[in-house]
Design a protein around this motif. Structure first.
Motif, PDB file in Angstrom:
ATOM      1  N   LYS A 191      46.186  43.122  35.624  1.00 29.65           N
ATOM      2  CA  LYS A 191      47.669  43.020  35.548  1.00 29.65           C
ATOM      3  C   LYS A 191      48.439  44.363  36.052  1.00 29.65           C
ATOM      4  CE  LYS A 191      48.787  44.477  30.943  1.00 29.65           C
ATOM      5  NZ  LYS A 191      49.514  44.069  29.725  1.00 29.65           N
ATOM      6  N   ASP A 192      49.517  44.191  36.828  1.00 31.79           N
ATOM      7  CA  ASP A 192      50.275  45.426  37.227  1.00 31.79           C
ATOM      8  C   ASP A 192      51.620  45.468  36.600  1.00 31.79           C
ATOM      9  OD1 ASP A 192      51.715  47.211  38.763  1.00 31.79           O
ATOM     10  OD2 ASP A 192      50.915  46.838  40.369  1.00 31.79           O
ATOM     11  N   ASN A 193      51.766  46.084  35.562  1.00 35.78           N
ATOM     12  CA  ASN A 193      52.944  46.346  34.712  1.00 35.78           C
ATOM     13  C   ASN A 193      54.395  46.661  35.638  1.00 35.78           C
ATOM     14  OD1 ASN A 193      51.827  45.225  32.266  1.00 35.78           O
ATOM     15  ND2 ASN A 193      51.470  47.294  31.649  1.00 35.78           N
ATOM     16  N   ALA A 194      54.026  47.638  36.770  1.00 39.48           N
ATOM     17  CA  ALA A 194      55.267  47.773  37.455  1.00 39.48           C
ATOM     18  C   ALA A 194      55.611  46.793  38.244  1.00 39.48           C
ATOM     19  CB  ALA A 194      54.628  48.942  38.291  1.00 39.48           C
ATOM     20  N   LYS A 195      54.770  45.661  38.710  1.00 42.65           N
ATOM     21  CA  LYS A 195      55.096  44.522  39.372  1.00 42.65           C
ATOM     22  C   LYS A 195      55.515  43.382  38.548  1.00 42.65           C
ATOM     23  CE  LYS A 195      52.728  46.271  43.689  1.00 42.65           C
ATOM     24  NZ  LYS A 195      51.802  46.087  44.854  1.00 42.65           N
ATOM     25  N   ASN A 196      55.118  43.276  37.185  1.00 42.30           N
ATOM     26  CA  ASN A 196      55.278  42.088  36.291  1.00 42.30           C
ATOM     27  C   ASN A 196      54.409  41.091  36.868  1.00 42.30           C
ATOM     28  OD1 ASN A 196      57.135  43.664  34.840  1.00 42.30           O
ATOM     29  ND2 ASN A 196      58.635  42.128  35.224  1.00 42.30           N
ATOM     30  N   THR A 197      53.075  41.399  37.203  1.00 42.84           N
ATOM     31  CA  THR A 197      52.381  40.505  38.150  1.00 42.84           C
ATOM     32  C   THR A 197      50.866  40.711  37.196  1.00 42.84           C
ATOM     33  OG1 THR A 197      53.494  40.503  40.118  1.00 42.84           O
ATOM     34  CG2 THR A 197      51.318  39.780  39.995  1.00 42.84           C
ATOM     35  N   VAL A 198      50.423  39.345  37.061  1.00 40.75           N
ATOM     36  CA  VAL A 198      49.012  39.306  36.657  1.00 40.75           C
ATOM     37  C   VAL A 198      48.209  38.639  37.554  1.00 40.75           C
ATOM     38  CG1 VAL A 198      49.540  37.016  35.305  1.00 40.75           C
ATOM     39  CG2 VAL A 198      47.589  38.543  34.665  1.00 40.75           C
ATOM     40  N   TYR A 199      46.941  38.848  37.880  1.00 40.42           N
ATOM     41  CA  TYR A 199      46.240  38.491  38.897  1.00 40.42           C
ATOM     42  C   TYR A 199      44.738  37.741  38.201  1.00 40.42           C
ATOM     43  CZ  TYR A 199      49.034  41.615  41.480  1.00 40.42           C
ATOM     44  OH  TYR A 199      50.129  42.441  42.010  1.00 40.42           O
ATOM     45  N   LEU A 200      44.214  36.938  39.122  1.00 43.72           N
ATOM     46  CA  LEU A 200      43.087  36.328  38.703  1.00 43.72           C
ATOM     47  C   LEU A 200      42.066  36.528  40.093  1.00 43.72           C
ATOM     48  CD1 LEU A 200      41.251  34.918  36.695  1.00 43.72           C
ATOM     49  CD2 LEU A 200      41.789  32.816  37.817  1.00 43.72           C
ATOM     50  N   GLN A 201      41.283  37.302  40.471  1.00 40.11           N
ATOM     51  CA  GLN A 201      40.408  37.486  41.322  1.00 40.11           C
ATOM     52  C   GLN A 201      39.013  36.494  41.132  1.00 40.11           C
ATOM     53  OE1 GLN A 201      40.668  39.076  44.209  1.00 40.11           O
ATOM     54  NE2 GLN A 201      38.807  38.068  44.809  1.00 40.11           N
ATOM     55  N   MET A 202      39.088  35.782  42.009  1.00 43.61           N
ATOM     56  CA  MET A 202      37.787  34.602  41.832  1.00 43.61           C
ATOM     57  C   MET A 202      36.932  34.572  43.100  1.00 43.61           C
ATOM     58  SD  MET A 202      40.225  31.269  40.739  1.00 43.61           S
ATOM     59  CE  MET A 202      40.930  30.986  42.288  1.00 43.61           C
ATOM     60  N   ASN A 203      35.647  35.077  42.594  1.00 47.24           N
ATOM     61  CA  ASN A 203      34.640  35.082  43.668  1.00 47.24           C
ATOM     62  C   ASN A 203      33.335  34.119  43.508  1.00 47.24           C
ATOM     63  OD1 ASN A 203      35.767  37.473  44.507  1.00 47.24           O
ATOM     64  ND2 ASN A 203      34.955  38.685  42.944  1.00 47.24           N
ATOM     65  N   SER A 204      32.792  34.011  44.241  1.00 43.78           N
ATOM     66  CA  SER A 204      31.644  33.009  44.288  1.00 43.78           C
ATOM     67  C   SER A 204      32.209  31.653  43.809  1.00 43.78           C
ATOM     68  CB  SER A 204      30.548  33.351  43.391  1.00 43.78           C
ATOM     69  OG  SER A 204      30.042  34.742  43.845  1.00 43.78           O
ATOM     70  N   LEU A 205      33.187  31.109  44.448  1.00 45.13           N
ATOM     71  CA  LEU A 205      33.757  29.922  43.835  1.00 45.13           C
ATOM     72  C   LEU A 205      32.929  28.662  44.282  1.00 45.13           C
ATOM     73  CD1 LEU A 205      37.423  30.537  45.373  1.00 45.13           C
ATOM     74  CD2 LEU A 205      36.733  29.958  42.779  1.00 45.13           C
ATOM     75  N   LYS A 206      32.875  27.798  43.146  1.00 52.42           N
ATOM     76  CA  LYS A 206      32.080  26.569  43.183  1.00 52.42           C
ATOM     77  C   LYS A 206      33.006  25.232  43.215  1.00 52.42           C
ATOM     78  CE  LYS A 206      28.893  28.865  39.850  1.00 52.42           C
ATOM     79  NZ  LYS A 206      28.220  28.890  38.749  1.00 52.42           N
ATOM     80  N   PRO A 207      32.363  23.990  43.581  1.00 49.86           N
ATOM     81  CA  PRO A 207      33.311  22.895  43.599  1.00 49.86           C
ATOM     82  C   PRO A 207      33.707  22.719  42.325  1.00 49.86           C
ATOM     83  CG  PRO A 207      31.261  22.717  44.868  1.00 49.86           C
ATOM     84  CD  PRO A 207      31.102  24.076  44.406  1.00 49.86           C
ATOM     85  N   GLU A 208      33.022  22.887  41.163  1.00 50.30           N
ATOM     86  CA  GLU A 208      33.589  22.598  39.750  1.00 50.30           C
ATOM     87  C   GLU A 208      34.668  23.902  39.691  1.00 50.30           C
ATOM     88  OE1 GLU A 208      30.348  23.394  40.622  1.00 50.30           O
ATOM     89  OE2 GLU A 208      29.261  24.282  39.242  1.00 50.30           O
ATOM     90  N   ASP A 209      35.027  24.652  40.225  1.00 49.26           N
ATOM     91  CA  ASP A 209      36.318  25.397  40.000  1.00 49.26           C
ATOM     92  C   ASP A 209      37.382  24.658  40.374  1.00 49.26           C
ATOM     93  OD1 ASP A 209      34.158  28.203  40.869  1.00 49.26           O
ATOM     94  OD2 ASP A 209      34.799  27.608  38.579  1.00 49.26           O
ATOM     95  N   THR A 210      37.369  23.631  41.083  1.00 50.22           N
ATOM     96  CA  THR A 210      38.511  22.741  41.537  1.00 50.22           C
ATOM     97  C   THR A 210      39.425  22.446  40.250  1.00 50.22           C
ATOM     98  OG1 THR A 210      37.514  22.037  43.588  1.00 50.22           O
ATOM     99  CG2 THR A 210      39.186  20.856  42.714  1.00 50.22           C
TER     100      THR A 210
END
Length: 123
Positions: free
Chosen positions: A72-91
């Motif tokens: 998260k970036d408190n200065a931007k009021n934003t939370v992130y989710l970085q997703m790597n090595s994605l799989k079909p079951e992540d759909t």
């Protein structure tokens, strides 16, 4: 009150990466624990990851740990989710959620939700 707006979802091939963003309104972003959940068609909403007010994190160990990173970036009021090595079951539709004070892996304990962003992973 806080309003959440997710973005960043799209179609991607297996093995690829995406970064989801969740922008929060309000001046008390730092008071909230934030989380990502996801819901696939015909399935219940499931916990993905959460981040506490001090930046401590937790992940669902079976499905995403080691591949996804919440931040998260408190200065931007934003939370992130970085997703790597994605799989079909992540759909799934990925939802951002917020609750005061402490994070939880229970969707029922979150007071505020975004509208969701669709992630589709093809094989």
């Amino acid at each position: 009150q806080v309003q959440l707006v997710e973005s960043g979802g799209r179609a991607v091939q297996a093995g690829g990466s995406l970064r989801l963003s969740c922008a929060a309104s309000g001046r008390t972003f730092g008071a909230y624990a934030m989380a990502w959940f996801r819901q696939a068609p015909g399935k219940e909403r499931e916990f993905v990851a959460a981040i506490g007010r001090r930046g401590d994190t937790t992940y669902d160990p079976d499905s995403v740990k080691g591949r996804f990173t919440i931040s998260k970036d408190n200065a931007k009021n934003t939370v992130y989710l970085q997703m790597n090595s994605l799989k079909p079951e992540d759909t799934a539709v990925y939802y951002c959620a917020a609750r005061l004070v402490r994070y939880s892996d229970s969707a029922a304990l979150y007071n505020y939700w975004g509208q969701g962003t669709q992630v589709t992973v093809s094989s």
